[in-house]
Write a protein that holds these residues in place. Structure first.
Motif, PDB file in Angstrom:
ATOM      1  N   GLU A   1     -32.135  64.080  33.296  1.00 57.75           N
ATOM      2  CA  GLU A   1     -32.344  62.980  32.352  1.00 57.75           C
ATOM      3  C   GLU A   1     -32.111  63.454  30.914  1.00 57.75           C
ATOM      4  O   GLU A   1     -31.425  62.792  30.116  1.00 57.75           O
ATOM      5  CB  GLU A   1     -33.764  62.441  32.517  1.00 57.75           C
ATOM      6  CG  GLU A   1     -34.201  61.416  31.492  1.00 57.75           C
ATOM      7  CD  GLU A   1     -35.686  61.112  31.611  1.00 57.75           C
ATOM      8  OE1 GLU A   1     -36.300  60.812  30.558  1.00 57.75           O
ATOM      9  OE2 GLU A   1     -36.240  61.195  32.728  1.00 57.75           O
TER      10      GLU A   1
ATOM     11  N   LEU B   1     -30.031  59.688  29.637  1.00 60.00           N
ATOM     12  CA  LEU B   1     -30.394  58.405  30.223  1.00 60.00           C
ATOM     13  C   LEU B   1     -31.915  58.260  30.275  1.00 60.00           C
ATOM     14  O   LEU B   1     -32.651  59.239  30.149  1.00 60.00           O
ATOM     15  CB  LEU B   1     -29.813  58.265  31.630  1.00 60.00           C
ATOM     16  CG  LEU B   1     -28.298  58.159  31.754  1.00 60.00           C
ATOM     17  CD1 LEU B   1     -27.909  58.024  33.217  1.00 60.00           C
ATOM     18  CD2 LEU B   1     -27.754  56.991  30.945  1.00 60.00           C
ATOM     19  N   SER B   2     -32.367  57.044  30.501  1.00 60.95           N
ATOM     20  CA  SER B   2     -33.799  56.811  30.681  1.00 60.95           C
ATOM     21  C   SER B   2     -34.237  57.315  32.046  1.00 60.95           C
ATOM     22  O   SER B   2     -33.406  57.584  32.927  1.00 60.95           O
ATOM     23  CB  SER B   2     -34.108  55.312  30.575  1.00 60.95           C
ATOM     24  OG  SER B   2     -33.511  54.612  31.667  1.00 60.95           O
ATOM     25  N   LYS B   3     -35.555  57.425  32.220  1.00 62.69           N
ATOM     26  CA  LYS B   3     -36.090  57.885  33.494  1.00 62.69           C
ATOM     27  C   LYS B   3     -35.683  56.968  34.636  1.00 62.69           C
ATOM     28  O   LYS B   3     -35.200  57.462  35.679  1.00 62.69           O
ATOM     29  CB  LYS B   3     -37.612  58.001  33.397  1.00 62.69           C
ATOM     30  CG  LYS B   3     -38.291  58.459  34.675  1.00 62.69           C
ATOM     31  CD  LYS B   3     -39.787  58.609  34.458  1.00 62.69           C
ATOM     32  CE  LYS B   3     -40.489  59.068  35.735  1.00 62.69           C
ATOM     33  NZ  LYS B   3     -41.953  59.226  35.516  1.00 62.69           N
TER      34      LYS B   3
ATOM     35  N   ASN C   1     -21.402  57.734  33.752  1.00 61.18           N
ATOM     36  CA  ASN C   1     -22.700  58.397  33.879  1.00 61.18           C
ATOM     37  C   ASN C   1     -22.756  59.273  35.126  1.00 61.18           C
ATOM     38  O   ASN C   1     -23.304  60.387  35.097  1.00 61.18           O
ATOM     39  CB  ASN C   1     -23.824  57.365  33.906  1.00 61.18           C
ATOM     40  CG  ASN C   1     -24.038  56.693  32.567  1.00 61.18           C
ATOM     41  OD1 ASN C   1     -23.691  57.248  31.529  1.00 61.18           O
ATOM     42  ND2 ASN C   1     -24.588  55.496  32.578  1.00 61.18           N
TER      43      ASN C   1
ATOM     44  N   THR D   1     -31.891  57.380  35.373  1.00 62.19           N
ATOM     45  CA  THR D   1     -31.585  58.655  36.006  1.00 62.19           C
ATOM     46  C   THR D   1     -32.001  58.654  37.466  1.00 62.19           C
ATOM     47  O   THR D   1     -31.281  59.173  38.329  1.00 62.19           O
ATOM     48  CB  THR D   1     -32.273  59.818  35.258  1.00 62.19           C
ATOM     49  OG1 THR D   1     -31.899  59.785  33.884  1.00 62.19           O
ATOM     50  CG2 THR D   1     -31.882  61.161  35.850  1.00 62.19           C
TER      51      THR D   1
ATOM     52  N   ARG E   1     -35.046  65.966  38.175  1.00 62.42           N
ATOM     53  CA  ARG E   1     -34.699  64.660  37.612  1.00 62.42           C
ATOM     54  C   ARG E   1     -34.926  64.645  36.106  1.00 62.42           C
ATOM     55  O   ARG E   1     -34.108  64.148  35.337  1.00 62.42           O
ATOM     56  CB  ARG E   1     -35.530  63.577  38.310  1.00 62.42           C
ATOM     57  CG  ARG E   1     -35.099  62.143  38.039  1.00 62.42           C
ATOM     58  CD  ARG E   1     -35.837  61.508  36.887  1.00 62.42           C
ATOM     59  NE  ARG E   1     -37.243  61.799  36.911  1.00 62.42           N
ATOM     60  CZ  ARG E   1     -37.990  61.888  35.811  1.00 62.42           C
ATOM     61  NH1 ARG E   1     -37.455  61.729  34.609  1.00 62.42           N
ATOM     62  NH2 ARG E   1     -39.282  62.161  35.885  1.00 62.42           N
ATOM     63  N   ALA E   2     -36.052  65.214  35.648  1.00 63.43           N
ATOM     64  CA  ALA E   2     -36.357  65.232  34.216  1.00 63.43           C
ATOM     65  C   ALA E   2     -35.331  66.062  33.442  1.00 63.43           C
ATOM     66  O   ALA E   2     -34.920  65.693  32.337  1.00 63.43           O
ATOM     67  CB  ALA E   2     -37.761  65.779  33.989  1.00 63.43           C
TER      68      ALA E   2
END
Length: 411
Positions: free
Chosen positions: A26, A31-33, A6, A36, A22-23
């Motif tokens: 992601e 990956l999930s919030k 990852n 991430t 970040r979003a």
């Protein structure tokens, strides 16, 4: 193991796409919030990613941007020609920090190592670093490089660079790791990175300019050959299919392809049609789209390409160099038509799409690929330059530490 995968996936995305929120990261890596967010924190603590400003433009708070830490290493790339050497320095994230062009002596007996080192120091200083801080330097040169011996061949235009182990001598005397690569191979690397060959596995490049050169890519890997001569298509023997008398007398075995389509030969072919020009690309520009001279030239070019297509059966043929650019897609279409008269595969022929100095750009891509492998553990095997069996770092140059070592097979 999964965490390593990852982390590297995130770094690959940041290197490819540039700064992301970040979003956005992601979404890119799936990956999930929370996962991430943890990944970013982990990479920041390891100094592999850094904050890179904020993303604005919408309602609500501005989002933090993250990027790969370019300051971990620096690279240089050089397009070396008899006329000028074109330098660029970038950080490991690919941000260009400085550029420099200078005419270097290439005649026999010239101090090519010393003058090259001075120019490299100059552009490194302009980038705000020292020459010794460069992790890797990749040079593109007009010739064949033998990775077994370090010798350049087929390069009479730069005699001062012949007769010695080029990368070893430069590495030892300059204190940096130096690789050297054929210039057309580097154009192919750039086309794979940013041009028409991004989604192509097998293709051939043909360079038409002052001379002729080629590159063959099979399975997205450059075919270099046992002695570095892969793609040296100027030595192929082919008949001259021109329909006018140019005054040339070719051997019974056929002409060298390079002697049929280099600039002087194309100028003689143009002159037989009443077109007087000093260079091949000038002749092609003067001819216009429908001149019979272009069809004869296309016959010559297709005659050489047919040998490559018959053996490699590539998905695509790309023309590059000054002469090809002057003819554009119209000339590529003429070559394609004549090629299809000679071989069974209906291989498309087009013009290379990368703009600017594609040799230098390909050299930069290769230098970045090698350095990113060392620093981030991100492997891009297609873009790595020729390397000999590993025997440790070059004298005077410590190896760049891999801060994210690959997990062993037992992990």
């Amino acid at each position: 193991m999964l965490r390593e995968i990852n982390d590297r996936a995130a770094i690959e995305v940041l290197l490819r796409e540039g700064p992301l929120t970040r979003a956005e990261l992601e979404l890119a890596i799936g990956l999930s919030k929370p996962a991430t967010a943890q990944l970013i924190t982990r990479l920041e603590l390891d100094n592999l990613v850094v904050k890179a400003g904020v993303r604005g433009g919408g309602r609500g708070p501005r989002a933090q941007l993250w990027s790969a830490n370019g300051g971990l290493a620096y690279v240089a790339a050089v397009d070396l020609t008899p006329h000028v050497a074109d330098f660029v320095v970038a950080d490991v994230a690919g941000t260009v920090l400085a550029e420099h062009q200078v005419a270097l002596p290439v005649h026999e007996g010239a101090d090519v190592v010393g003058t090259f080192g001075e120019a490299l120091s100059h552009v490194a200083e302009a980038a705000g670093i020292t020459r010794e801080e460069l992790a890797h330097v990749v040079i593109g040169a007009q010739g064949a490089f033998d990775p077994r011996t370090g010798l350049l061949s087929s390069a009479p235009h730069i005699p001062g660079w012949l007769g010695f182990d080029v990368p070893q001598k430069l590495s030892d005397e300059l204190g940096v790791d130096v690789l050297i690569e054929n210039d057309v191979n580097l154009v192919a690397v750039e086309e794979m990175s940013a041009g028409k060959a991004q989604d192509v596995d097998d293709f051939v490049m043909v360079w038409l300019s002052e001379g002729v050169g080629g590159a063959v890519v099979i399975g997205r890997r450059l075919l270099r050959g046992a002695t570095g001569g892969g793609g040296e298509i100027d030595w192929m023997r082919v008949p001259d299919p021109a329909t006018v008398d140019t005054g040339d007398v070719w051997p019974e075995a056929g002409a060298r392809f390079g002697n049929l389509v280099d600039s002087p030969a194309i100028c003689r072919l143009a002159a037989a049609y009443g077109i007087q020009a000093g260079t091949a690309w000038d002749a092609v520009e003067q001819a216009g789209a429908q001149h019979p001279f272009l069809d004869d030239l296309a016959r010559r070019v297709a005659g050489g390409i047919a040998n490559l297509v018959a053996v490699a059966d590539p998905q695509l043929v790309l023309l590059c160099g000054d002469t090809s650019r002057a003819g554009g897609e119209n000339f590529a279409g003429l070559v394609q038509g004549r090629l299809h008269d000679l071989v069974l595969p209906r291989t498309p022929v087009g013009c290379a799409s990368v703009q600017g100095n594609a040799v230098r750009a390909g050299a930069l891509q290769s230098a970045l690929a090698k350095t990113r492998e060392d620093v981030f553990g991100v492997v891009t095997p297609t873009l790595l330059g020729s390397r000999r069996p590993a025997v440790g770092p070059s004298p005077g140059k410590a190896a760049v530490p891999n801060t994210r070592p690959a997990p062993s097979p037992t992990e």
